[in-house]
Design a protein around this motif. Structure first.
Motif, PDB file in Angstrom:
ATOM      1  N   THR A 232      24.406  42.399  -9.283  1.00  0.00           N
ATOM      2  CA  THR A 232      24.284  42.960  -7.694  1.00  0.00           C
ATOM      3  C   THR A 232      23.097  42.884  -6.682  1.00  0.00           C
ATOM      4  OG1 THR A 232      26.014  44.996  -8.854  1.00  0.00           O
ATOM      5  CG2 THR A 232      24.913  45.615  -6.958  1.00  0.00           C
ATOM      6  N   ARG A 233      22.391  43.117  -7.408  1.00  0.00           N
ATOM      7  CA  ARG A 233      20.928  43.294  -6.383  1.00  0.00           C
ATOM      8  C   ARG A 233      20.898  41.084  -5.979  1.00  0.00           C
ATOM      9  NH1 ARG A 233      17.337  44.647  -9.836  1.00  0.00           N
ATOM     10  NH2 ARG A 233      16.840  42.456 -10.211  1.00  0.00           N
ATOM     11  N   ARG A 234      20.989  39.859  -6.883  1.00  0.00           N
ATOM     12  CA  ARG A 234      21.281  39.078  -6.535  1.00  0.00           C
ATOM     13  C   ARG A 234      22.434  38.961  -5.231  1.00  0.00           C
ATOM     14  NH1 ARG A 234      21.342  36.302 -12.683  1.00  0.00           N
ATOM     15  NH2 ARG A 234      19.096  36.375 -13.353  1.00  0.00           N
ATOM     16  N   PHE A 235      23.507  39.092  -5.487  1.00  0.00           N
ATOM     17  CA  PHE A 235      24.101  38.604  -4.723  1.00  0.00           C
ATOM     18  C   PHE A 235      23.895  40.106  -3.216  1.00  0.00           C
ATOM     19  CE2 PHE A 235      28.952  39.222  -3.070  1.00  0.00           C
ATOM     20  CZ  PHE A 235      29.428  38.144  -2.652  1.00  0.00           C
ATOM     21  N   ALA A 236      24.159  40.283  -3.384  1.00  0.00           N
ATOM     22  CA  ALA A 236      22.550  41.681  -2.109  1.00  0.00           C
ATOM     23  C   ALA A 236      22.187  40.392  -1.440  1.00  0.00           C
ATOM     24  CB  ALA A 236      22.322  42.780  -2.267  1.00  0.00           C
ATOM     25  N   ILE A 237      21.084  40.448  -2.202  1.00  0.00           N
ATOM     26  CA  ILE A 237      20.236  38.860  -0.938  1.00  0.00           C
ATOM     27  C   ILE A 237      20.751  38.156  -1.046  1.00  0.00           C
ATOM     28  CG2 ILE A 237      18.095  37.247  -1.488  1.00  0.00           C
ATOM     29  CD1 ILE A 237      16.799  39.894  -4.053  1.00  0.00           C
ATOM     30  N   PHE A 238      21.488  37.164  -1.796  1.00  0.00           N
ATOM     31  CA  PHE A 238      22.288  35.953  -1.147  1.00  0.00           C
ATOM     32  C   PHE A 238      23.226  36.431   0.404  1.00  0.00           C
ATOM     33  CE2 PHE A 238      27.040  34.340  -0.754  1.00  0.00           C
ATOM     34  CZ  PHE A 238      26.804  32.687  -0.617  1.00  0.00           C
ATOM     35  N   ILE A 239      24.006  37.787  -0.286  1.00  0.00           N
ATOM     36  CA  ILE A 239      25.229  37.912   0.725  1.00  0.00           C
ATOM     37  C   ILE A 239      23.866  38.043   2.329  1.00  0.00           C
ATOM     38  CG2 ILE A 239      25.954  39.970   1.816  1.00  0.00           C
ATOM     39  CD1 ILE A 239      27.282  39.989  -0.296  1.00  0.00           C
ATOM     40  N   PHE A 240      23.060  39.377   2.301  1.00  0.00           N
ATOM     41  CA  PHE A 240      22.000  39.016   3.009  1.00  0.00           C
ATOM     42  C   PHE A 240      21.827  37.287   4.712  1.00  0.00           C
ATOM     43  CE2 PHE A 240      17.656  39.632   5.300  1.00  0.00           C
ATOM     44  CZ  PHE A 240      17.702  40.433   6.104  1.00  0.00           C
ATOM     45  N   ILE A 241      21.427  37.062   3.339  1.00  0.00           N
ATOM     46  CA  ILE A 241      20.251  35.746   4.037  1.00  0.00           C
ATOM     47  C   ILE A 241      21.816  34.930   4.573  1.00  0.00           C
ATOM     48  CG2 ILE A 241      19.379  33.057   3.573  1.00  0.00           C
ATOM     49  CD1 ILE A 241      17.625  35.497   3.779  1.00  0.00           C
ATOM     50  N   SER A 242      22.839  34.548   3.940  1.00  0.00           N
ATOM     51  CA  SER A 242      23.823  34.278   4.509  1.00  0.00           C
ATOM     52  C   SER A 242      24.990  33.942   5.391  1.00  0.00           C
ATOM     53  CB  SER A 242      24.764  33.511   3.135  1.00  0.00           C
ATOM     54  OG  SER A 242      25.551  35.224   2.860  1.00  0.00           O
ATOM     55  N   GLY A 413      18.716  25.518   8.650  1.00  0.00           N
ATOM     56  CA  GLY A 413      18.317  25.827   7.731  1.00  0.00           C
ATOM     57  C   GLY A 413      18.619  27.194   7.578  1.00  0.00           C
ATOM     58  N   LEU A 414      19.180  28.348   7.570  1.00  0.00           N
ATOM     59  CA  LEU A 414      18.984  29.430   6.594  1.00  0.00           C
ATOM     60  C   LEU A 414      20.473  29.090   5.287  1.00  0.00           C
ATOM     61  CD1 LEU A 414      18.987  32.111   9.428  1.00  0.00           C
ATOM     62  CD2 LEU A 414      17.492  31.877   7.553  1.00  0.00           C
ATOM     63  N   PHE A 415      21.307  28.359   6.185  1.00  0.00           N
ATOM     64  CA  PHE A 415      22.571  28.237   5.217  1.00  0.00           C
ATOM     65  C   PHE A 415      21.975  28.109   4.175  1.00  0.00           C
ATOM     66  CE2 PHE A 415      26.217  29.095   8.092  1.00  0.00           C
ATOM     67  CZ  PHE A 415      26.533  29.654   7.031  1.00  0.00           C
ATOM     68  N   VAL A 416      20.907  26.541   4.621  1.00  0.00           N
ATOM     69  CA  VAL A 416      20.985  25.614   3.128  1.00  0.00           C
ATOM     70  C   VAL A 416      19.629  26.185   2.116  1.00  0.00           C
ATOM     71  CG1 VAL A 416      19.077  23.847   2.364  1.00  0.00           C
ATOM     72  CG2 VAL A 416      20.487  23.228   4.397  1.00  0.00           C
ATOM     73  N   LEU A 417      19.439  27.805   2.793  1.00  0.00           N
ATOM     74  CA  LEU A 417      18.452  28.242   1.833  1.00  0.00           C
ATOM     75  C   LEU A 417      19.771  29.237   1.204  1.00  0.00           C
ATOM     76  CD1 LEU A 417      16.246  29.785   0.893  1.00  0.00           C
ATOM     77  CD2 LEU A 417      16.015  31.209   2.885  1.00  0.00           C
ATOM     78  N   ALA A 418      20.319  29.782   1.606  1.00  0.00           N
ATOM     79  CA  ALA A 418      21.730  30.568   0.976  1.00  0.00           C
ATOM     80  C   ALA A 418      22.372  29.425   0.320  1.00  0.00           C
ATOM     81  CB  ALA A 418      23.231  31.032   2.342  1.00  0.00           C
ATOM     82  N   ALA A 419      22.715  28.502  -0.405  1.00  0.00           N
ATOM     83  CA  ALA A 419      23.462  27.414  -1.151  1.00  0.00           C
ATOM     84  C   ALA A 419      22.177  27.349  -2.152  1.00  0.00           C
ATOM     85  CB  ALA A 419      23.800  25.750  -0.217  1.00  0.00           C
ATOM     86  N   CYS A 420      20.988  27.245  -1.969  1.00  0.00           N
ATOM     87  CA  CYS A 420      19.782  27.617  -2.945  1.00  0.00           C
ATOM     88  C   CYS A 420      20.086  28.670  -3.573  1.00  0.00           C
ATOM     89  CB  CYS A 420      18.466  27.536  -2.632  1.00  0.00           C
ATOM     90  SG  CYS A 420      18.573  25.517  -2.082  1.00  0.00           S
ATOM     91  N   LEU A 421      20.111  29.996  -3.437  1.00  0.00           N
ATOM     92  CA  LEU A 421      20.744  31.213  -4.092  1.00  0.00           C
ATOM     93  C   LEU A 421      22.027  31.427  -4.389  1.00  0.00           C
ATOM     94  CD1 LEU A 421      18.755  33.696  -0.543  1.00  0.00           C
ATOM     95  CD2 LEU A 421      17.955  33.043  -3.026  1.00  0.00           C
ATOM     96  N   ALA A 422      22.531  30.800  -4.088  1.00  0.00           N
ATOM     97  CA  ALA A 422      24.469  30.904  -4.019  1.00  0.00           C
ATOM     98  C   ALA A 422      24.543  30.062  -6.046  1.00  0.00           C
ATOM     99  CB  ALA A 422      24.816  30.324  -3.347  1.00  0.00           C
TER     100      ALA A 422
END
Length: 446
Positions: A232-242, A413-422
């Motif tokens: 849940t925490r990982r997905f919340a962080i991913f949602i925030f960045i993406s 660049g933010l979307f690239v970071l989001a892909a890494c988090l995904a």
């Protein structure tokens, strides 16, 4: 299922609730797209102003978990949905009126706009959260992913229909015309909301509905429990960045098209319609490929990563469009941004519906509310940062085109970071739960 057990929502009921999402999208798109363009281009105000106003609207939505919990108190969602939509519709009309007032009385107009966007935020939070809770609790598990997709697609459909119709109605532009268009959209939104929720609770009451007071004391504890869940925490962080990347271009796209490409208010509103049409296409593309082309079928996480990287490429195209100017095929670039965003969004929804049952039981609404709050905070910050960066770059750089190009490149660049988090979504954790032992069956619920 016992004779007294209520039935889950039918497909008809799910589509009817989708009408509420259609109405939400119709009202919101005028406030987040058209009004900010009028402030920046027609009124020559700093782009930070609409960014700040829309940021207020998203700031109010951090109360989504509480608003959803509040609808639990009476055991009914329809009053919260209708009441939230009424506040939203009134706020939409008030925001249009405030924008017109800014032309002659700037301070009074800004003050009125602040009140309007507070109403918009509260209305979206109340109606949208209660709708998601109703879907989560009233939809059978095998239909949840499809139900979320239907309602999301109908939101985009609301964007498309409204931007296309309002774009034509706004030309030639005038203040009274803007208020009239906003009033008509708000009135239609209320009618659709009433049609969507009419008698739906009495016919299909939520399965397993508990009396609200039995859960009231567990709100704070439940919030802490859910946040300690790694997935849940990982997905919340991913949602925030993406969503930060997704939303940062939202408030600058129409002013960019007006300033760099010389488009009229009606044309830039229709350009938003092109983007939303692309998003709808992208959302339909993922399930179509999975069903019709098994060889191309990918896991949900792979679709998310692909959508994020493709969105980064599309934003890179907009960065080039800012440098090249009118010869560049802007509509095609905006269409591609919409398609790639749609692929990312529908894949993220699929992951959300799979993860909503993970961890502690009977916390699905809390979990969804947390993700909704992460999205709202990110949207608010993203819109404001996008406009702030645009204004700052325009003052620091000699070229207007270069300033927009740098902002679009940063979003890529933010979307690239989001892909890494995904890549970490759904990855099992090792060892003990990071915040203590996993819950026992006794505190997980039946």
């Amino acid at each position: 299922m016992t004779p007294n057990s209520p039935q889950p929502l039918s497909w008809t009921g799910i589509v009817r609730l989708g009408l509420v999402q259609f109405a939400l999208g119709a009202v919101v798109v005028l406030t987040t797209s058209t009004l900010n363009r009028v402030m920046v281009v027609e009124l020559a105000l700093p782009a930070t102003l609409p960014g700040f106003l829309v940021g207020i609207h998203y700031a109010m939505q951090v109360f989504r978990p509480r608003l959803g919990h509040g609808s639990d108190l009476g055991g009914r969602r329809a009053p919260w949905i209708i009441g939230g939509m009424a506040v939203l519709a009134a706020g939409g009309v008030l925001a249009a009126s405030a924008t017109v007032l800014m032309a002659t009385e700037l301070l009074a107009g800004v003050a009125l706009a602040i009140a309007a966007f507070v109403m918009i935020g509260i209305g979206v939070g109340a109606a949208g959260t209660s709708l998601l809770v109703l879907l989560a609790k009233r939809t059978s598990p095998e239909r949840r992913s499809a139900a979320a997709s239907i309602t999301w697609i109908m939101t985009i459909a609301g964007f498309i229909v409204t931007t296309a119709a309002a774009g034509r109605a706004l030309d030639p532009f005038s203040g009274p015309r803007l208020v009239a268009v906003s009033s008509v959209v708000s009135m239609i939104a209320m009618i659709l909301t009433l049609a969507g929720v009419w008698n739906i609770e009495s016919k299909t009451p939520a399965p397993g509905m508990r009396h609200a007071r039995t859960r009231d004391a567990s709100f704070g504890e439940g919030f802490r429990e859910v946040w300690r869940e790694p997935s849940t925490r990982r997905f919340a962080i991913f949602i925030f960045i993406s969503m930060l990347a997704y939303s940062a271009q939202d408030l600058i796209l129409e002013p960019f098209a007006g300033m760099v490409f010389g488009m009229t208010p009606g044309e830039t509103t229709q350009l938003s319609g092109v983007q939303h049409t692309g998003a709808l296409t992208g959302m339909l593309l993922v399930p179509a490929i999975n069903m019709l082309m098994p060889a191309w079928r990918m896991r949900t996480t792979a679709w998310i990563i692909a959508g994020c990287l493709a969105s980064a490429l599309a934003l890179t195209g907009l960065a080039l469009a800012a440098l090249v100017g009118p010869p560049w095929p802007l509509r095609l670039s905006v269409l591609m941004l919409g398609v790639t965003n749609g692929v990312y969004a529908i894949a993220a929804i699929g992951a959300m519906m799979k993860l909503v049952d993970s961890g502690h039981r009977n916390r699905e609404g809390m979990r969804m509310g947390m993700w909704g709050a992460a999205q709202a905070i990110s949207f608010g910050i993203g819109g404001f940062i996008g406009t702030l960066a645009s204004d700052a770059a325009r003052r620091a750089l000699p070229s207007l085109s270069l300033s927009y190009s740098l902002v679009f490149a940063a979003e890529a660049g933010l979307f690239v970071l989001a892909a890494c988090l995904a890549a970490r979504i759904g990855r099992p954790s090792t060892g003990k739960h990071p915040a203590g032992p996993m819950p026992s069956p006794a505190n997980q619920g039946a």
